[in-house]
Write a protein that holds these residues in place. Structure first.
Motif, PDB file in Angstrom:
ATOM      1  N   VAL A   1       0.867 -20.421  35.594  1.00 29.62           N
ATOM      2  CA  VAL A   1       2.012 -19.785  36.240  1.00 29.62           C
ATOM      3  C   VAL A   1       2.562 -20.742  37.292  1.00 29.62           C
ATOM      4  O   VAL A   1       1.817 -21.486  37.918  1.00 29.62           O
ATOM      5  CB  VAL A   1       1.649 -18.430  36.900  1.00 29.62           C
ATOM      6  CG1 VAL A   1       1.370 -17.379  35.870  1.00 29.62           C
ATOM      7  CG2 VAL A   1       0.492 -18.557  37.857  1.00 29.62           C
TER       8      VAL A   1
ATOM      9  N   GLU B   1       7.775 -18.905  36.752  1.00 33.02           N
ATOM     10  CA  GLU B   1       7.650 -19.163  35.314  1.00 33.02           C
ATOM     11  C   GLU B   1       6.221 -18.898  34.892  1.00 33.02           C
ATOM     12  O   GLU B   1       5.307 -19.019  35.702  1.00 33.02           O
ATOM     13  CB  GLU B   1       7.954 -20.629  34.979  1.00 33.02           C
ATOM     14  CG  GLU B   1       9.357 -21.081  35.198  1.00 33.02           C
ATOM     15  CD  GLU B   1       9.517 -22.552  34.870  1.00 33.02           C
ATOM     16  OE1 GLU B   1       9.009 -22.980  33.816  1.00 33.02           O
ATOM     17  OE2 GLU B   1      10.132 -23.254  35.678  1.00 33.02           O
ATOM     18  N   ALA B   2       6.039 -18.581  33.628  1.00 29.72           N
ATOM     19  CA  ALA B   2       4.703 -18.411  33.059  1.00 29.72           C
ATOM     20  C   ALA B   2       4.694 -19.097  31.709  1.00 29.72           C
ATOM     21  O   ALA B   2       5.543 -18.825  30.865  1.00 29.72           O
ATOM     22  CB  ALA B   2       4.367 -16.935  32.913  1.00 29.72           C
ATOM     23  N   GLU B   3       3.733 -20.020  31.522  1.00 28.66           N
ATOM     24  CA  GLU B   3       3.686 -20.775  30.277  1.00 28.66           C
ATOM     25  C   GLU B   3       2.298 -21.342  30.034  1.00 28.66           C
ATOM     26  O   GLU B   3       1.647 -21.816  30.960  1.00 28.66           O
ATOM     27  CB  GLU B   3       4.709 -21.918  30.309  1.00 28.66           C
ATOM     28  CG  GLU B   3       4.522 -22.834  31.498  1.00 28.66           C
ATOM     29  CD  GLU B   3       5.649 -23.827  31.668  1.00 28.66           C
ATOM     30  OE1 GLU B   3       5.331 -24.971  32.016  1.00 28.66           O
ATOM     31  OE2 GLU B   3       6.804 -23.463  31.465  1.00 28.66           O
TER      32      GLU B   3
ATOM     33  N   VAL C   1       5.946 -15.069  40.788  1.00 24.39           N
ATOM     34  CA  VAL C   1       5.908 -15.943  39.620  1.00 24.39           C
ATOM     35  C   VAL C   1       7.337 -16.357  39.271  1.00 24.39           C
ATOM     36  O   VAL C   1       8.212 -15.512  39.082  1.00 24.39           O
ATOM     37  CB  VAL C   1       5.262 -15.226  38.409  1.00 24.39           C
ATOM     38  CG1 VAL C   1       5.352 -16.086  37.161  1.00 24.39           C
ATOM     39  CG2 VAL C   1       3.821 -14.859  38.716  1.00 24.39           C
TER      40      VAL C   1
ATOM     41  N   ILE D   1       4.349 -20.641  40.784  1.00 22.36           N
ATOM     42  CA  ILE D   1       4.506 -19.636  41.840  1.00 22.36           C
ATOM     43  C   ILE D   1       5.131 -20.256  43.085  1.00 22.36           C
ATOM     44  O   ILE D   1       5.069 -21.464  43.300  1.00 22.36           O
ATOM     45  CB  ILE D   1       3.149 -19.002  42.209  1.00 22.36           C
ATOM     46  CG1 ILE D   1       2.143 -20.065  42.648  1.00 22.36           C
ATOM     47  CG2 ILE D   1       2.608 -18.182  41.053  1.00 22.36           C
ATOM     48  CD1 ILE D   1       0.803 -19.522  43.135  1.00 22.36           C
TER      49      ILE D   1
ATOM     50  N   ASP E   1       6.872 -11.332  38.746  1.00 20.14           N
ATOM     51  CA  ASP E   1       5.643 -10.603  39.072  1.00 20.14           C
ATOM     52  C   ASP E   1       5.100 -11.048  40.431  1.00 20.14           C
ATOM     53  O   ASP E   1       5.162 -12.228  40.779  1.00 20.14           O
ATOM     54  CB  ASP E   1       4.556 -10.857  38.027  1.00 20.14           C
ATOM     55  CG  ASP E   1       4.780 -10.085  36.742  1.00 20.14           C
ATOM     56  OD1 ASP E   1       5.659  -9.206  36.720  1.00 20.14           O
ATOM     57  OD2 ASP E   1       4.080 -10.375  35.763  1.00 20.14           O
TER      58      ASP E   1
ATOM     59  N   PHE F   1       1.643 -12.783  32.423  1.00 19.29           N
ATOM     60  CA  PHE F   1       2.504 -12.746  33.606  1.00 19.29           C
ATOM     61  C   PHE F   1       3.949 -12.992  33.193  1.00 19.29           C
ATOM     62  O   PHE F   1       4.218 -13.673  32.218  1.00 19.29           O
ATOM     63  CB  PHE F   1       2.083 -13.831  34.614  1.00 19.29           C
ATOM     64  CG  PHE F   1       0.724 -13.597  35.208  1.00 19.29           C
ATOM     65  CD1 PHE F   1       0.528 -12.654  36.186  1.00 19.29           C
ATOM     66  CD2 PHE F   1      -0.361 -14.335  34.768  1.00 19.29           C
ATOM     67  CE1 PHE F   1      -0.720 -12.446  36.722  1.00 19.29           C
ATOM     68  CE2 PHE F   1      -1.624 -14.135  35.298  1.00 19.29           C
ATOM     69  CZ  PHE F   1      -1.801 -13.182  36.279  1.00 19.29           C
ATOM     70  N   LYS F   2       4.885 -12.412  33.956  1.00 27.81           N
ATOM     71  CA  LYS F   2       6.304 -12.594  33.701  1.00 27.81           C
ATOM     72  C   LYS F   2       6.980 -13.072  34.970  1.00 27.81           C
ATOM     73  O   LYS F   2       6.476 -12.880  36.075  1.00 27.81           O
ATOM     74  CB  LYS F   2       6.954 -11.270  33.286  1.00 27.81           C
ATOM     75  CG  LYS F   2       6.405 -10.648  32.031  1.00 27.81           C
ATOM     76  CD  LYS F   2       7.137  -9.372  31.697  1.00 27.81           C
ATOM     77  CE  LYS F   2       6.956  -8.386  32.848  1.00 27.81           C
ATOM     78  NZ  LYS F   2       7.385  -7.038  32.599  1.00 27.81           N
ATOM     79  N   THR F   3       8.143 -13.670  34.812  1.00 27.82           N
ATOM     80  CA  THR F   3       8.940 -14.082  35.963  1.00 27.82           C
ATOM     81  C   THR F   3       9.241 -12.859  36.827  1.00 27.82           C
ATOM     82  O   THR F   3       9.671 -11.832  36.328  1.00 27.82           O
ATOM     83  CB  THR F   3      10.259 -14.718  35.491  1.00 27.82           C
ATOM     84  OG1 THR F   3       9.948 -15.863  34.705  1.00 27.82           O
ATOM     85  CG2 THR F   3      11.118 -15.132  36.671  1.00 27.82           C
TER      86      THR F   3
ATOM     87  N   LYS G   1      -3.591 -21.904  37.275  1.00 28.49           N
ATOM     88  CA  LYS G   1      -4.075 -21.298  36.039  1.00 28.49           C
ATOM     89  C   LYS G   1      -4.068 -19.784  36.202  1.00 28.49           C
ATOM     90  O   LYS G   1      -4.256 -19.263  37.305  1.00 28.49           O
ATOM     91  CB  LYS G   1      -5.488 -21.777  35.729  1.00 28.49           C
ATOM     92  CG  LYS G   1      -5.551 -23.226  35.355  1.00 28.49           C
ATOM     93  CD  LYS G   1      -6.955 -23.623  34.996  1.00 28.49           C
ATOM     94  CE  LYS G   1      -6.988 -25.083  34.583  1.00 28.49           C
ATOM     95  NZ  LYS G   1      -8.340 -25.526  34.230  1.00 28.49           N
ATOM     96  N   ASN G   2      -3.870 -19.092  35.090  1.00 30.07           N
ATOM     97  CA  ASN G   2      -3.838 -17.627  35.128  1.00 30.07           C
ATOM     98  C   ASN G   2      -5.108 -17.037  35.730  1.00 30.07           C
ATOM     99  O   ASN G   2      -5.051 -16.019  36.410  1.00 30.07           O
ATOM    100  CB  ASN G   2      -3.631 -17.062  33.733  1.00 30.07           C
ATOM    101  CG  ASN G   2      -2.213 -17.235  33.250  1.00 30.07           C
ATOM    102  OD1 ASN G   2      -1.321 -17.592  33.999  1.00 30.07           O
ATOM    103  ND2 ASN G   2      -2.005 -16.996  31.972  1.00 30.07           N
TER     104      ASN G   2
END
Length: 87
Positions: free
Chosen positions: A30, A24-26, A22, A32, A6, A2-4, A47-48
């Motif tokens: 994510v 941030e994704a790390e 989203v 959200i 999305d 995922f990207k900022t 969680k993803n």
């Protein structure tokens, strides 16, 4: 994955079926927000595996000043979900 920016759909929890952007994704997580119940300053980590990618992305989120995030997130979610509904 995922990207900022999305657009994702929640798969479980009390917000199941709702759309989020989203921020941030790390590390398999994510951050959200939807601009309504989950605002940018009170965002949600998931969680993803608990969110589903829609394949839609908004570049607008990357260039926003902090005071304008929630209104623009709501606007982008509305715009992107309308694209889903048209298909």
């Amino acid at each position: 994955m995922f990207k900022t920016g999305d657009l994702v759909k929640s798969l479980c929890g009390h917000d199941k079926g709702e759309y989020f952007i989203v921020l941030e994704a790390e590390n398999g997580m994510v951050v959200i927000c939807d601009g309504k119940r989950r605002k940018a300053h009170k965002n949600k980590m998931k969680k993803n595996k608990h969110v589903e990618a829609t394949g839609l992305h908004s570049d607008l989120i990357n260039n926003l000043p902090s005071f304008a995030v929630d209104a623009n997130v709501r606007r982008e979610i509305r715009r992107l979900t309308n694209l889903i509904a048209e298909v």
